[in-house]
Motif scaffolding. Structure first.
Motif, mmCIF file in Angstrom:
data_model
loop_
_atom_site.group_PDB
_atom_site.id
_atom_site.type_symbol
_atom_site.label_atom_id
_atom_site.label_comp_id
_atom_site.label_asym_id
_atom_site.label_seq_id
_atom_site.Cartn_x
_atom_site.Cartn_y
_atom_site.Cartn_z
ATOM 1 N N UNK A 173 -45.518 29.413 -1.093
ATOM 2 C CA UNK A 173 -46.936 29.673 -0.809
ATOM 3 C C UNK A 173 -47.788 28.461 -1.144
ATOM 4 N N UNK A 174 -47.458 27.758 -2.222
ATOM 5 C CA UNK A 174 -48.209 26.561 -2.586
ATOM 6 C C UNK A 174 -47.993 25.456 -1.562
ATOM 7 N N UNK A 175 -46.806 25.401 -0.977
ATOM 8 C CA UNK A 175 -46.539 24.410 0.069
ATOM 9 C C UNK A 175 -47.407 24.676 1.291
ATOM 10 N N UNK A 176 -47.644 25.937 1.593
ATOM 11 C CA UNK A 176 -48.485 26.302 2.734
ATOM 12 C C UNK A 176 -49.956 26.051 2.425
ATOM 13 N N UNK A 177 -50.316 26.108 1.157
ATOM 14 C CA UNK A 177 -51.700 25.887 0.731
ATOM 15 C C UNK A 177 -52.183 24.502 1.146
ATOM 16 N N UNK A 178 -53.444 24.412 1.554
ATOM 17 C CA UNK A 178 -54.004 23.146 2.037
ATOM 18 C C UNK A 178 -54.941 22.481 1.055
ATOM 19 N N UNK A 179 -54.598 22.526 -0.227
ATOM 20 C CA UNK A 179 -55.424 21.935 -1.284
ATOM 21 C C UNK A 179 -54.595 20.914 -2.061
ATOM 22 N N UNK A 180 -54.670 19.645 -1.690
ATOM 23 C CA UNK A 180 -53.832 18.631 -2.336
ATOM 24 C C UNK A 180 -53.952 18.611 -3.853
ATOM 25 N N UNK A 181 -55.147 18.843 -4.382
ATOM 26 C CA UNK A 181 -55.340 18.794 -5.815
ATOM 27 C C UNK A 181 -54.553 19.839 -6.577
ATOM 28 N N UNK A 182 -54.236 20.956 -5.923
ATOM 29 C CA UNK A 182 -53.438 21.995 -6.569
ATOM 30 C C UNK A 182 -51.943 21.737 -6.455
ATOM 31 N N UNK A 186 -40.628 21.463 1.922
ATOM 32 C CA UNK A 186 -41.098 20.621 3.042
ATOM 33 C C UNK A 186 -41.421 21.453 4.279
ATOM 34 N N UNK A 187 -41.959 20.771 5.293
ATOM 35 C CA UNK A 187 -42.152 21.337 6.633
ATOM 36 C C UNK A 187 -43.377 22.227 6.757
ATOM 37 N N UNK A 188 -44.455 21.855 6.068
ATOM 38 C CA UNK A 188 -45.723 22.539 6.282
ATOM 39 C C UNK A 188 -46.762 21.518 6.728
ATOM 40 N N UNK A 189 -47.656 21.952 7.629
ATOM 41 C CA UNK A 189 -48.593 21.032 8.263
ATOM 42 C C UNK A 189 -49.970 21.681 8.378
ATOM 43 N N UNK A 190 -50.997 20.844 8.312
ATOM 44 C CA UNK A 190 -52.362 21.335 8.260
ATOM 45 C C UNK A 190 -53.134 21.068 9.549
ATOM 46 N N UNK A 191 -54.028 22.017 9.890
ATOM 47 C CA UNK A 191 -54.945 21.870 11.015
ATOM 48 C C UNK A 191 -56.364 22.132 10.503
ATOM 49 N N UNK A 192 -57.400 21.793 11.280
ATOM 50 C CA UNK A 192 -58.778 22.011 10.809
ATOM 51 C C UNK A 192 -59.080 23.484 10.552
#
Length: 456
Positions: free
Chosen positions: A157-166, A175-181
């Motif tokens: 779940x943290x890998x899917x999260x889009x918050x680099x600081x966390x 691996x293998x998770x990617x971010x969109x706007x």
């Protein structure tokens, strides 16, 4: 046991490791100790009352002190305190699965219980990968999610999260998770003059990401109906309909992460219903029991269950406390109250008043945007309303942690001042709240934010 105040303070500092907490904050300060709750209010160990404007943590839908939910827990504990769902079942899990499936849209008929939301998200990703392996598409394993989005703290779940600081302190992650706007129209990087066009642009970036990674490698897209982190980003009109089209075109599963948004937060049992889209999977938790016991769930379509009904196949995944009998009994009582007391209708009838009350704060120079739906809102704070200039890291640290968090609490308001993204105040009161509570929230926020501006 010695439960005097001084003992509790010292024991908390010596032994209790609190979550997401800077413990140095309490080197020369008290640890806030909340001792009871009733309705929309909580009280600390000094007897001071606070309006719980965050519903605990987006959890306490029916408020505090409900004897019916407590009685349901006690009765179930006396009858059957524990039984895992590992090849066996118990009545309350069966009844609750049937009930939740009945609320869920379309053919989301299969309910896999977990202990909480992060586990539900973890379960959804594992199911997506497992499903495609069993159906002849073993390369489909990647996940797409949105920037700034929070999906949980477990490794997946943290890998899917889009918050680099966390994430940085726990890397390497899965691996293998990617971010969109995301759908923050207030800071739209494209189509900033047209909400619907912006939404379609944001949705189309999912198709771009799938093409970039290769459609035969992408398993799922994880999206919240209203994104929490960053301060409540509702979906623009047509956004989820376009996402659904994209997922169908590329055979990618659409996961609606409703850990916060389900069970009335947006005036419906599920956010997908409010915004008119059909997910392949829903993840949920929190409000399913109004916090009176821990419980989460992944709800999947019949299609996703089908391979696991054949031969020797099984979903080799589970949790000791998933679908705990006491939690399931509490959830049933919670849902009884939802129906008997018209909770969903109450939210829909009062959400306009909640929005209008919060929008009064737009006359303050520090308030740039008020956004959200249902009983779920974010208030973005800015240095300059004309330019939308935000605060830098040092200013945000001083504003939020140096002043706002403590000042709001001191004034009797429990909510969240957050800078996962631009600085915001997050509000998610119990679903039983009325205009009296809305006015109290606005009044306290006005006093504290006015003082904050004068300090800048």
């Amino acid at each position: 046991m010695d439960t005097t105040y001084d003992h509790l303070q010292q024991a908390a500092k010596d032994h209790l490791w609190m979550h997401f907490t800077r413990h140095s904050t309490y080197d020369h300060a008290e640890v806030p100790v909340i001792v009871r709750g009733e309705g929309a209010y909580i009280w600390d160990s000094h007897g001071k009352r606070y309006l719980d404007a965050l519903a605990g943590l987006f959890v306490s839908q029916l408020g505090h002190g409900r004897e019916d939910l407590a009685d349901a827990a006690a009765a179930q504990a006396r009858e059957l305190a524990f039984m895992p769902l590992w090849s066996y079942a118990h009545p309350k899990a069966i009844e609750l699965a049937q009930r939740v499936a009945g609320y869920a849209p379309g053919d989301l008929n299969r309910v896999f219980f977990t202990s909480g939301g992060g586990e539900a998200v973890e379960t959804a990703w594992k199911l997506a990968k497992n499903y495609f392996k069993l159906t002849g598409k073993p390369m489909k394993h990647k996940v797409i999610s949105r920037t700034i989005a929070y999906h949980g703290t477990t490794a997946g779940a943290l890998s899917i999260t889009g918050l680099p600081g966390l994430k940085q302190q726990f890397e390497p992650l899965v691996p293998s998770t990617f971010r969109v706007p995301n759908t923050n129209f207030y800071r739209a990087p494209e189509r900033a003059d047209d909400l619907e066009a912006f939404g379609l642009w944001a949705a189309d970036q999912i198709a771009v990401a799938i093409e970039n990674e290769g459609p035969d490698t992408v398993a799922a897209v994880f999206l919240e109906p209203v994104q929490n982190a960053g301060g409540c980003f509702p979906p623009p009109p047509g956004y989820f309909q376009r996402v659904r089209e994209i997922c169908d075109e590329y055979d990618v599963l659409l996961v609606s992460d409703e850990v916060i948004c389900a069970f009335g937060r947006l005036g419906h049992m599920f956010g997908a219903e409010r915004y008119g889209y059909q997910p392949d999977i829903i993840t949920c938790a929190k409000g399913i029991t109004s916090g009176y016991a821990p419980l989460g769930a992944m709800i999947a379509t019949d299609r996703l269950m089908a391979p696991f009904l054949e031969g020797t196949n099984s979903f080799a995944h589970g949790y000791t406390f998933g679908g705990h009998p006491v939690s399931a009994a509490v959830a049933m009582a919670n849902l009884d109250a939802f129906e008997n007391e018209g909770i969903l209708e109450h939210v829909r009838d009062n959400e306009g008043a909640f929005r209008a009350t919060l929008e009064r704060l737009l006359d303050l120079p520090i308030v740039g945007d008020v956004r959200g739906d249902g009983f779920f809102y974010g208030i973005e704070l800015v240095k300059d309303k004309e330019t939308k200039e935000s605060f830098n890291d040092a200013e945000s640290e001083k504003l939020l942690r140096g002043y706002l968090s403590k000042a709001l609490y001191d004034e009797g308001l429990y909510c969240r001042a957050d800078d996962r993204g631009d600085p915001v105040i997050q509000l998610s009161p119990p679903l039983i709240c009325t205009q009296e509570h809305f006015d109290e929230i606005e009044s306290i926020l006005r006093v504290v934010l006015d003082k904050a501006w004068s300090m800048l």
